[in-house]
Scaffold this motif. Structure first.
Motif, PDB file in Angstrom:
ATOM      1  N   GLY A 238      52.932  34.602  36.305  1.00 23.45           N
ATOM      2  CA  GLY A 238      54.351  34.563  35.991  1.00 23.45           C
ATOM      3  C   GLY A 238      54.734  35.845  35.281  1.00 23.45           C
ATOM      4  N   PRO A 239      55.996  35.963  34.907  1.00 20.68           N
ATOM      5  CA  PRO A 239      56.429  37.171  34.201  1.00 20.68           C
ATOM      6  C   PRO A 239      55.695  37.333  32.871  1.00 20.68           C
ATOM      7  CG  PRO A 239      58.317  35.853  34.892  1.00 20.68           C
ATOM      8  CD  PRO A 239      57.098  35.048  35.162  1.00 20.68           C
ATOM      9  N   GLY A 240      54.895  38.370  32.767  1.00 22.56           N
ATOM     10  CA  GLY A 240      54.169  38.673  31.536  1.00 22.56           C
ATOM     11  C   GLY A 240      52.930  37.826  31.321  1.00 22.56           C
ATOM     12  N   VAL A 241      52.487  37.063  32.319  1.00 26.76           N
ATOM     13  CA  VAL A 241      51.316  36.205  32.169  1.00 26.76           C
ATOM     14  C   VAL A 241      50.240  36.678  33.137  1.00 26.76           C
ATOM     15  CG1 VAL A 241      50.415  33.853  32.288  1.00 26.76           C
ATOM     16  CG2 VAL A 241      52.756  34.237  31.549  1.00 26.76           C
ATOM     17  N   ASP A 242      49.232  37.379  32.605  1.00 18.72           N
ATOM     18  CA  ASP A 242      48.106  37.843  33.413  1.00 18.72           C
ATOM     19  C   ASP A 242      46.869  37.062  32.985  1.00 18.72           C
ATOM     20  OD1 ASP A 242      49.725  39.705  34.633  1.00 18.72           O
ATOM     21  OD2 ASP A 242      49.172  41.332  33.274  1.00 18.72           O
ATOM     22  N   LEU A 243      46.160  36.521  33.982  1.00 14.99           N
ATOM     23  CA  LEU A 243      44.982  35.707  33.702  1.00 14.99           C
ATOM     24  C   LEU A 243      43.773  36.301  34.401  1.00 14.99           C
ATOM     25  CD1 LEU A 243      46.694  32.275  34.367  1.00 14.99           C
ATOM     26  CD2 LEU A 243      46.231  33.292  32.157  1.00 14.99           C
ATOM     27  N   LEU A 244      42.640  36.293  33.726  1.00 16.24           N
ATOM     28  CA  LEU A 244      41.400  36.800  34.290  1.00 16.24           C
ATOM     29  C   LEU A 244      40.539  35.616  34.731  1.00 16.24           C
ATOM     30  CD1 LEU A 244      39.775  39.403  34.800  1.00 16.24           C
ATOM     31  CD2 LEU A 244      38.680  39.025  32.587  1.00 16.24           C
ATOM     32  N   PHE A 245      40.210  35.580  36.031  1.00 17.61           N
ATOM     33  CA  PHE A 245      39.410  34.492  36.603  1.00 17.61           C
ATOM     34  C   PHE A 245      38.164  35.068  37.240  1.00 17.61           C
ATOM     35  CE2 PHE A 245      43.229  32.018  36.248  1.00 17.61           C
ATOM     36  CZ  PHE A 245      42.819  30.703  36.254  1.00 17.61           C
ATOM     37  N   ALA A 246      37.118  34.251  37.328  1.00 19.39           N
ATOM     38  CA  ALA A 246      35.941  34.616  38.107  1.00 19.39           C
ATOM     39  C   ALA A 246      36.311  34.489  39.582  1.00 19.39           C
ATOM     40  CB  ALA A 246      34.773  33.696  37.766  1.00 19.39           C
ATOM     41  N   LYS A 247      35.710  35.298  40.428  1.00 21.98           N
ATOM     42  CA  LYS A 247      36.002  35.225  41.859  1.00 21.98           C
ATOM     43  C   LYS A 247      35.676  33.842  42.424  1.00 21.98           C
ATOM     44  CE  LYS A 247      35.875  39.703  44.065  1.00 21.98           C
ATOM     45  NZ  LYS A 247      35.151  40.552  45.019  1.00 21.98           N
ATOM     46  N   ASN A 248      34.650  33.213  41.881  1.00 21.52           N
ATOM     47  CA  ASN A 248      34.266  31.887  42.361  1.00 21.52           C
ATOM     48  C   ASN A 248      35.315  30.821  42.059  1.00 21.52           C
ATOM     49  OD1 ASN A 248      31.887  32.931  43.304  1.00 21.52           O
ATOM     50  ND2 ASN A 248      30.707  32.331  41.483  1.00 21.52           N
ATOM     51  N   ALA A 249      36.238  31.109  41.157  1.00 22.72           N
ATOM     52  CA  ALA A 249      37.278  30.148  40.804  1.00 22.72           C
ATOM     53  C   ALA A 249      38.459  30.180  41.767  1.00 22.72           C
ATOM     54  CB  ALA A 249      37.768  30.416  39.388  1.00 22.72           C
TER      55      ALA A 249
ATOM     56  N   PRO B 267      45.167  43.012  46.270  1.00 19.93           N
ATOM     57  CA  PRO B 267      46.295  42.852  45.347  1.00 19.93           C
ATOM     58  C   PRO B 267      47.571  42.534  46.121  1.00 19.93           C
ATOM     59  CG  PRO B 267      45.007  44.766  44.746  1.00 19.93           C
ATOM     60  CD  PRO B 267      44.458  44.271  46.051  1.00 19.93           C
ATOM     61  N   GLY B 268      48.321  41.570  45.585  1.00 22.68           N
ATOM     62  CA  GLY B 268      49.552  41.126  46.233  1.00 22.68           C
ATOM     63  C   GLY B 268      49.380  39.838  47.021  1.00 22.68           C
ATOM     64  N   SER B 269      48.145  39.414  47.228  1.00 23.43           N
ATOM     65  CA  SER B 269      47.894  38.163  47.960  1.00 23.43           C
ATOM     66  C   SER B 269      48.190  36.971  47.062  1.00 23.43           C
ATOM     67  CB  SER B 269      46.437  38.081  48.405  1.00 23.43           C
ATOM     68  OG  SER B 269      46.085  39.156  49.214  1.00 23.43           O
ATOM     69  N   GLY B 270      48.677  35.908  47.660  1.00 23.26           N
ATOM     70  CA  GLY B 270      48.867  34.656  46.930  1.00 23.26           C
ATOM     71  C   GLY B 270      47.599  33.834  47.018  1.00 23.26           C
ATOM     72  N   VAL B 271      47.191  33.243  45.904  1.00 28.58           N
ATOM     73  CA  VAL B 271      45.962  32.456  45.875  1.00 28.58           C
ATOM     74  C   VAL B 271      46.200  31.129  45.172  1.00 28.58           C
ATOM     75  CG1 VAL B 271      44.410  34.446  45.914  1.00 28.58           C
ATOM     76  CG2 VAL B 271      45.170  33.528  43.731  1.00 28.58           C
TER      77      VAL B 271
ATOM     78  N   ALA C 150      48.980  31.657  42.035  1.00 27.38           N
ATOM     79  CA  ALA C 150      49.248  32.942  41.388  1.00 27.38           C
ATOM     80  C   ALA C 150      49.136  34.048  42.424  1.00 27.38           C
ATOM     81  CB  ALA C 150      48.266  33.172  40.240  1.00 27.38           C
ATOM     82  N   THR C 151      49.505  35.247  42.002  1.00 28.60           N
ATOM     83  CA  THR C 151      49.411  36.431  42.847  1.00 28.60           C
ATOM     84  C   THR C 151      48.299  37.321  42.306  1.00 28.60           C
ATOM     85  OG1 THR C 151      51.800  36.315  43.180  1.00 28.60           O
ATOM     86  CG2 THR C 151      50.733  38.357  43.788  1.00 28.60           C
ATOM     87  N   VAL C 152      47.489  37.859  43.220  1.00 38.19           N
ATOM     88  CA  VAL C 152      46.394  38.733  42.818  1.00 38.19           C
ATOM     89  C   VAL C 152      46.978  40.063  42.351  1.00 38.19           C
ATOM     90  CG1 VAL C 152      44.328  39.946  43.590  1.00 38.19           C
ATOM     91  CG2 VAL C 152      44.815  37.645  44.433  1.00 38.19           C
ATOM     92  N   LYS C 153      46.563  40.475  41.158  1.00 42.00           N
ATOM     93  CA  LYS C 153      47.020  41.743  40.612  1.00 42.00           C
ATOM     94  C   LYS C 153      45.943  42.813  40.746  1.00 42.00           C
ATOM     95  CE  LYS C 153      49.624  43.327  36.632  1.00 42.00           C
ATOM     96  NZ  LYS C 153      50.158  42.948  35.323  1.00 42.00           N
ATOM     97  N   GLU C 154      44.690  42.415  40.511  1.00 40.39           N
ATOM     98  CA  GLU C 154      43.579  43.369  40.561  1.00 40.39           C
ATOM     99  C   GLU C 154      42.297  42.622  40.926  1.00 40.39           C
ATOM    100  OE1 GLU C 154      41.192  45.720  37.126  1.00 40.39           O
ATOM    101  OE2 GLU C 154      43.382  45.962  37.085  1.00 40.39           O
ATOM    102  N   VAL C 155      41.476  43.244  41.801  1.00 38.80           N
ATOM    103  CA  VAL C 155      40.210  42.631  42.217  1.00 38.80           C
ATOM    104  C   VAL C 155      39.067  43.512  41.738  1.00 38.80           C
ATOM    105  CG1 VAL C 155      38.823  41.861  44.166  1.00 38.80           C
ATOM    106  CG2 VAL C 155      41.308  41.655  44.276  1.00 38.80           C
ATOM    107  N   ASN C 156      38.122  42.916  40.992  1.00 34.51           N
ATOM    108  CA  ASN C 156      36.924  43.615  40.531  1.00 34.51           C
ATOM    109  C   ASN C 156      35.710  43.014  41.238  1.00 34.51           C
ATOM    110  OD1 ASN C 156      38.438  45.193  38.717  1.00 34.51           O
ATOM    111  ND2 ASN C 156      38.419  43.526  37.226  1.00 34.51           N
ATOM    112  N   GLU C 157      34.522  43.422  40.823  1.00 36.77           N
ATOM    113  CA  GLU C 157      33.312  42.953  41.498  1.00 36.77           C
ATOM    114  C   GLU C 157      33.104  41.452  41.335  1.00 36.77           C
ATOM    115  OE1 GLU C 157      28.564  43.759  41.224  1.00 36.77           O
ATOM    116  OE2 GLU C 157      29.912  45.450  40.867  1.00 36.77           O
TER     117      GLU C 157
END
Length: 165
Positions: free
Chosen positions: A66-77, A39-43, A51-58
């Motif tokens: 951005g402000p108020g914009v959270d997106l869920l991506f697959a790790k492969n993306a 979390p906190g890394s730029g990707v 974007a900035t990593v907020k949370e990493v799951n499996e």
């Protein structure tokens, strides 16, 4: 079978082995990069979004785009994990690695033409190219003026008009 007939097959199998080995190395490096995300890394995603990593799951990553914009991506993306300096340079335009001792190249050529010497005022004279304006020519009242008037009258007559009014 002789060795000469088997040589092309051996070369072909060797090339296929080397290609698959290099592709497997690239895949392992990409998987290791995605597993090292914190979390906190730029990707940069494979679609080109920063974007900035907020949370990493499996299998997924929650990104703050951005402000108020959270997106869920697959790790492969995730295409690349960027260093802080590179992320700030790309996203925010902040340069941290500028060295003061490097020569600065100007954006325009104006600095290449500047001199330390003052310009001479004698160079400001207009250059005579031998071309004269109509206002500069003297007007002569001579016998040449009458034929011009007559020529104009002939031109009017040639339009099909008669002399009689």
């Amino acid at each position: 079978m002789s060795l000469v007939t088997l040589l092309p097959f051996i070369v072909l199998i060797g090339a296929m082995f080397l290609m698959t080995r290099s592709a497997k190395k690239k895949q392992n490096a990409a998987a290791q990069m995605r597993n090292d995300m914190q979390p906190g890394s730029g990707v940069r995603t494979i679609g080109g979004m920063y974007a900035t990593v907020k949370e990493v799951n499996e299998d997924t990553v929650l990104l703050d785009a951005g402000p108020g914009v959270d997106l869920l991506f697959a790790k492969n993306a995730i295409g690349a994990v960027l260093s802080d300096d590179e992320y700030n340079r790309l996203v925010h335009g902040i340069e941290h690695d500028l060295k003061d001792d490097e020569a600065v190249v100007p954006d325009d050529a104006s600095s290449l033409t500047e001199t330390d010497e003052p310009a001479d005022d004698s160079d400001d004279k207009p250059i005579d190219l031998g071309k004269k304006d109509a206002a500069d020519e003297p007007v002569e009242e001579s016998a040449d003026a009458e034929p011009k008037k007559a020529d104009q009258a002939d031109l009017k007559k040639s339009d099909g008009e008669s002399d009689a009014k």
